[in-house]
Design a protein around this motif. Sequence first.
Motif, PDB file in Angstrom:
ATOM      1  N   GLY A  18       0.692  -1.278   0.467  1.00 10.60           N
ATOM      2  CA  GLY A  18       0.243  -0.107   0.017  1.00 10.60           C
ATOM      3  C   GLY A  18       0.621   1.060  -0.244  1.00 10.60           C
ATOM      4  N   GLY A  19      -0.242   2.625  -0.210  1.00 10.13           N
ATOM      5  CA  GLY A  19       1.061   3.991  -0.594  1.00 10.13           C
ATOM      6  C   GLY A  19       1.540   3.992   0.868  1.00 10.13           C
ATOM      7  N   ASN A  20       0.674   3.970   1.936  1.00  7.75           N
ATOM      8  CA  ASN A  20       1.578   3.571   3.586  1.00  7.75           C
ATOM      9  C   ASN A  20       2.534   2.368   3.802  1.00  7.75           C
ATOM     10  OD1 ASN A  20       1.083   6.387   2.997  1.00  7.75           O
ATOM     11  ND2 ASN A  20      -0.578   5.613   4.788  1.00  7.75           N
ATOM     12  N   PHE A  64      -2.261  -0.622  -6.083  1.00  2.26           N
ATOM     13  CA  PHE A  64      -4.073  -0.904  -6.566  1.00  2.26           C
ATOM     14  C   PHE A  64      -3.388  -1.651  -8.047  1.00  2.26           C
ATOM     15  CE2 PHE A  64      -3.657  -0.149  -1.808  1.00  2.26           C
ATOM     16  CZ  PHE A  64      -4.397  -0.984  -1.482  1.00  2.26           C
ATOM     17  N   GLN A 121      -8.963  -8.462  -7.655  1.00  2.62           N
ATOM     18  CA  GLN A 121     -10.080  -7.744  -6.950  1.00  2.62           C
ATOM     19  C   GLN A 121      -9.576  -6.584  -5.434  1.00  2.62           C
ATOM     20  OE1 GLN A 121     -13.587  -9.162  -4.608  1.00  2.62           O
ATOM     21  NE2 GLN A 121     -14.272  -7.115  -3.287  1.00  2.62           N
ATOM     22  N   GLY A 162      -7.176  -2.683  -7.168  1.00  2.12           N
ATOM     23  CA  GLY A 162      -7.652  -1.378  -6.830  1.00  2.12           C
ATOM     24  C   GLY A 162      -8.337  -1.541  -8.158  1.00  2.12           C
ATOM     25  N   GLN A 163      -8.868  -0.090  -9.000  1.00  2.00           N
ATOM     26  CA  GLN A 163      -9.924  -0.197  -9.968  1.00  2.00           C
ATOM     27  C   GLN A 163      -9.825  -0.954 -11.027  1.00  2.00           C
ATOM     28  OE1 GLN A 163     -10.053   2.808 -11.192  1.00  2.00           O
ATOM     29  NE2 GLN A 163      -9.133   4.404  -9.610  1.00  2.00           N
ATOM     30  N   PHE A 172     -10.508  -6.102 -12.079  1.00  2.00           N
ATOM     31  CA  PHE A 172     -11.567  -6.745 -12.649  1.00  2.00           C
ATOM     32  C   PHE A 172     -11.314  -6.906 -13.831  1.00  2.00           C
ATOM     33  CE2 PHE A 172     -15.531  -6.192 -15.091  1.00  2.00           C
ATOM     34  CZ  PHE A 172     -16.055  -6.540 -14.588  1.00  2.00           C
ATOM     35  N   ASP A 216     -17.798  -2.002  -3.913  1.00  2.00           N
ATOM     36  CA  ASP A 216     -17.480  -2.483  -4.779  1.00  2.00           C
ATOM     37  C   ASP A 216     -19.103  -3.311  -5.633  1.00  2.00           C
ATOM     38  OD1 ASP A 216     -17.747  -3.765  -7.103  1.00  2.00           O
ATOM     39  OD2 ASP A 216     -15.746  -5.363  -6.408  1.00  2.00           O
ATOM     40  N   LYS A 263     -15.551   6.016 -11.137  1.00  2.00           N
ATOM     41  CA  LYS A 263     -14.327   5.519 -10.861  1.00  2.00           C
ATOM     42  C   LYS A 263     -12.688   6.539 -10.885  1.00  2.00           C
ATOM     43  CE  LYS A 263     -12.385   1.997 -13.522  1.00  2.00           C
ATOM     44  NZ  LYS A 263     -12.578   0.984 -15.142  1.00  2.00           N
ATOM     45  N   GLY A 264     -13.028   7.352 -11.966  1.00  2.00           N
ATOM     46  CA  GLY A 264     -11.961   8.082 -12.205  1.00  2.00           C
ATOM     47  C   GLY A 264     -11.140   8.789 -10.511  1.00  2.00           C
ATOM     48  N   VAL A 282     -12.063   7.457  -7.470  1.00  2.26           N
ATOM     49  CA  VAL A 282     -11.981   6.267  -6.049  1.00  2.26           C
ATOM     50  C   VAL A 282     -10.392   5.729  -6.441  1.00  2.26           C
ATOM     51  CG1 VAL A 282     -12.900   4.302  -5.878  1.00  2.26           C
ATOM     52  CG2 VAL A 282     -14.359   6.387  -5.690  1.00  2.26           C
ATOM     53  N   LEU A 283     -10.125   5.612  -5.297  1.00  5.33           N
ATOM     54  CA  LEU A 283      -8.847   4.664  -5.031  1.00  5.33           C
ATOM     55  C   LEU A 283      -8.466   3.693  -5.707  1.00  5.33           C
ATOM     56  CD1 LEU A 283      -5.894   4.586  -3.912  1.00  5.33           C
ATOM     57  CD2 LEU A 283      -6.666   4.320  -2.149  1.00  5.33           C
ATOM     58  N   SER A 284     -10.130   2.972  -4.609  1.00  6.17           N
ATOM     59  CA  SER A 284     -10.034   1.329  -5.161  1.00  6.17           C
ATOM     60  C   SER A 284     -11.454   0.966  -4.970  1.00  6.17           C
ATOM     61  CB  SER A 284      -9.400   0.423  -4.157  1.00  6.17           C
ATOM     62  OG  SER A 284      -9.716  -0.974  -4.323  1.00  6.17           O
ATOM     63  N   PHE A 285     -12.067   0.304  -5.156  1.00 12.22           N
ATOM     64  CA  PHE A 285     -13.367  -0.251  -4.103  1.00 12.22           C
ATOM     65  C   PHE A 285     -13.674  -2.036  -3.422  1.00 12.22           C
ATOM     66  CE2 PHE A 285     -14.649   1.441  -9.171  1.00 12.22           C
ATOM     67  CZ  PHE A 285     -15.707   2.480  -8.746  1.00 12.22           C
ATOM     68  N   TYR A 286     -13.802  -1.138  -2.646  1.00  8.48           N
ATOM     69  CA  TYR A 286     -13.885  -2.507  -1.159  1.00  8.48           C
ATOM     70  C   TYR A 286     -14.755  -3.373  -1.381  1.00  8.48           C
ATOM     71  CZ  TYR A 286     -16.347   0.363   2.142  1.00  8.48           C
ATOM     72  OH  TYR A 286     -17.442   0.806   2.362  1.00  8.48           O
ATOM     73  N   THR A 287     -15.172  -4.426  -0.556  1.00  7.52           N
ATOM     74  CA  THR A 287     -15.448  -5.525  -0.487  1.00  7.52           C
ATOM     75  C   THR A 287     -16.324  -5.333   1.193  1.00  7.52           C
ATOM     76  OG1 THR A 287     -14.329  -7.195  -0.869  1.00  7.52           O
ATOM     77  CG2 THR A 287     -16.197  -6.661  -2.303  1.00  7.52           C
ATOM     78  N   LEU A 292      -6.646  -0.911   3.835  1.00  6.87           N
ATOM     79  CA  LEU A 292      -7.139   0.652   2.470  1.00  6.87           C
ATOM     80  C   LEU A 292      -6.813   1.560   3.352  1.00  6.87           C
ATOM     81  CD1 LEU A 292      -9.480  -0.800   0.602  1.00  6.87           C
ATOM     82  CD2 LEU A 292      -6.410  -0.261  -0.164  1.00  6.87           C
ATOM     83  N   TYR A 293      -7.580   2.302   3.925  1.00  6.37           N
ATOM     84  CA  TYR A 293      -7.203   3.339   4.469  1.00  6.37           C
ATOM     85  C   TYR A 293      -5.443   3.806   5.596  1.00  6.37           C
ATOM     86  CZ  TYR A 293      -8.405   6.803   7.786  1.00  6.37           C
ATOM     87  OH  TYR A 293      -8.416   8.391   9.271  1.00  6.37           O
ATOM     88  N   ASN A 342      -3.472   3.424   3.328  1.00  8.05           N
ATOM     89  CA  ASN A 342      -2.791   5.091   1.976  1.00  8.05           C
ATOM     90  C   ASN A 342      -3.759   5.917   2.074  1.00  8.05           C
ATOM     91  OD1 ASN A 342      -2.689   3.584  -0.992  1.00  8.05           O
ATOM     92  ND2 ASN A 342      -3.576   1.880   0.803  1.00  8.05           N
ATOM     93  N   ASP A 343      -3.643   7.334   1.404  1.00  8.32           N
ATOM     94  CA  ASP A 343      -4.145   8.400   1.921  1.00  8.32           C
ATOM     95  C   ASP A 343      -5.651   8.703   1.481  1.00  8.32           C
ATOM     96  OD1 ASP A 343      -4.763  11.223   1.772  1.00  8.32           O
ATOM     97  OD2 ASP A 343      -3.575  12.104   0.327  1.00  8.32           O
ATOM     98  N   LYS A 359     -16.741  -1.267 -14.289  1.00  9.03           N
ATOM     99  CA  LYS A 359     -15.499  -1.420 -13.999  1.00  9.03           C
ATOM    100  C   LYS A 359     -14.481  -1.499 -15.228  1.00  9.03           C
ATOM    101  CE  LYS A 359     -16.786  -4.303 -11.059  1.00  9.03           C
ATOM    102  NZ  LYS A 359     -16.420  -5.320  -9.675  1.00  9.03           N
TER     103      LYS A 359
END
Lengths: 297, 344, 266
Positions: A142-144, A166, A244, A248-249, A252, B174, B211-212, B214-219, B227-228, B231-232, B341
């Motif tokens: 991850g970024g951090n 991601f 997934q 990240g996005q 897929f 997601d 989507k553009g 967003v960092l990621s789609f989580y489940t 993720l938090y 990441n920032d 997606k």
Amino acid sequence: MLAGSRRAVGDQMIFVGSARHGYGPRLLALISYVLPAVFIIAPLASFLAYSFFRMENGQIVHDLSLGNYRRFFADAIFVPVLWQTCLLCLSVAALATLIGYPVAFLLASLKGRRRHFLLLMVLVPLLMSYIIKIYAIRSILGGNGFLNRFMLWTGVIEQPLTVFVFNLNAVLLTLTVLLIPFAILPIFLALERIPRSLIEASVDLGASSLQTFVRIILPLSLPGVITAATFVFVLAIGDFLTPQMVGGQSGFTFGRIVFSQFGTAFNWPFGAALSAILAIVVISVIALGNRVGQRST
Amino acid sequence: MPLSMNRRTALGMALAAPVILRSSRAFAAKELRVMAWQGYADDDWVKEFQDQTGATANVVFIGTDDEIWAKIKGSEGKDFDVFAVNTAQLQRYIDGGLTTPHDLAKIPNQKNVLPRFQDLSKVKGIMRDGKAHAVPFCFDSIGIIYDKDKVNPPPDSFESFWDPKYKGKILAYDNGEHNFSFTALTMGIEDPFHLNEEQMGKIKEKLIALKGNVLSFYTTPDEALQLYKSNDVALIWANYGQQQVKAMKDAGANIEYVNPKEGALAWLDTWAMTSGVQDPDLAAAWVNFLLQKKIGEQLSQRTGFGNTVVETGSAGANDKLVWLDFVEDPTKRSDMWNEIKAQP
Amino acid sequence: MIRLSGMATSLLAAITLAVFLLLYGPLLIPILSSFFTVSHGDVLWNQPSLSAYGALAGNGGILKAVGNTLIVGFSATLLSLAVGTLLAIHYCSGKSAGREAMQFAIYLPFLMPPIITGLALLIFFRETGVPRSLITVIVGHTVFVQALAYRTIVVRLQSLGPSMIEASADLGASAFQTLVHIILPNLRSTLIGAGVLSFALSFDETLITLLVTGTESTLPIRLWAMMRLGFTPDINALVTIVLVLTVLLCVFAVRQLLPEAQSNSE
């Protein structure tokens, strides 16, 4: 599907001698056809038959048609996603095989207990749940994550790197790390079988180490390499969780489209059709790999 | 059966345990097959239930709505007696004849739940043809979690997710169905669960824009937390509401939760009996057992979900909640979400 | 046997070391965490503690799931090795369209997305009235890992060549004697390798398991469901124990099963 089949052609009826004795072979043949027919063909064939049905108002309608297959080609999203997924999994297979080969080579050159102990150590990580491993890898990438924090701390970089955060690189890396053991073992088994006499003969004839490797060892280990790449490719393409969780996005893949048909979308007929198509593609890719492998032997 | 226990009956039970236990073990040697989410059937509850009834409760935990559907539909309801499902998903089980309606007389604790869950005919999605196909168990709203250091002033609308200021700092969920619904709310569409062709097209465009950003789609909530942490992240579309808030605050995050002015989607998980239920009375005893005050409190305390028995902070009195409903065409939403997606 | 020059060995050793780092690096996180206090998902590195191990000992559900996973793993592995060997011998004993079809069938469940194999088996069991239980999970896993075991064995059988087996037959050995005295000894390392891979696949299988199980849970199912609320600290302890036990088992296996003198003779 079968790497060594050319050799098998020459060796037809390996067990012809023993066939003269008793009912063994006939019993063997019976088992060999009955078991797969009952436990594999019957369930899978009846399920794949769904691919010719269709959904209407939330119910499966048992009318035969090719509509699901037509839709695969007509809709703009399926072919490109399948193509990208195949590319991704081929890269994973190539990477895992490339990294796995030297390790298998070293293992095969070791002697005695050390060789088998190291081999087992390569396989041990497979028993650590892969969900746990993905979580761990994610907290590294991850970024951090640990990797960035470590590199910032050592001063190698000044800004956190984003190459592995991601995106498809992260998927590629994670899948490779998860699947390398599946590549190492088949290659090792192939290298282990190469008779010492062949290598010695080559050296006696004045061939350099490199020549011996390229002309003798590499071709003879090729069935193992193909098997390794096949295992990794198939396991990668069937994995819908890793892309997934670390992709990240952009994570897929085709596997996720297939999976979604069986859950919230509830379109089993279309999902079955997509699976059939996926299976055909995978089989073709493997067959192609075998063809290439056999030509170079 | 001593199902709603206060301290005195508990004490009495402890003293007269051998006698009472024998008389209450109405389901001795029977088996109850439960399919549940993690947190809905904790070990201590299962043990207590087994002690009270004499039955054995075998619980299988599941990870996604998709799996519940595949498993229940694939076995035509035969593999489980009772399962946890949200009201929106419940509809397809009822449609498919995979549920058995509850006999509410056998679930006396349902009379003591929070006012808004008392009259089941007023809870969307529970009743069909005058019969209660499920009993509400826990719920939460789907609002916005924001990092107090990074988002100032606090957001009050879903529009913040499209704010270029937060590009690459947003976590979304997601799920095609939910994303179409909340985007519809954001665009001011009255009924976000029944969209027409034109509305869906517009929402699709807006989701591609999302989507553009967003960092990621989580489940899963834990995934979002991880993720938090690594990441920032400034904004999170909090599919798991208070549960996520609790987990993040526990982890030391400086965050707050807000239900947006457009109205927050809200999910409601229920207990339903399958069409293959072996002993409806035992299944009812299970549901009744879980509707105790003590269990409700523990559920909220352990998971952060709102429960249907005791008031919690999941939604204030003034918050606008939009209960999830079965959408017009889940297959179509799923397909369109896949298309979104798949966009490069 | 392959012999290497000193420089080549060092190079390969360096690559191998890097691969081991890749393989074991991610495992360090749960392992290290298991020895410290974990509070709400954050590891408190200044508070060493063994409480995770205590919690694991008290978590009957997880331990039972681990037990089920082991039962299924061992059963499915033994079954797929036994069946895989028989099928591989049959495949290699001649050439026919039937054999190719059989091989294709064996590979199929491995090539299909797991949800397909799982649903197909679930519906099959339902239609044939087989109640779902650990037995059906074992069957499901065997069907799934069979391809891998079979493939590994076939590749080795083909490299064996016919001479040894023909010689055995010429000496009047029965098919059974040939199997026990000629084929199996030559397959030893292959069977061990295929067994470990099969076991590993079974150990991690989630979707097929969930679909064909009755009310029994396995470890992957529990972990999968736990993703919703996050993993509890005792999972870190579990990972550590599994790793330590596996490594010890490997050491033991190598020492006991592979006497120094014999290990080069395969």
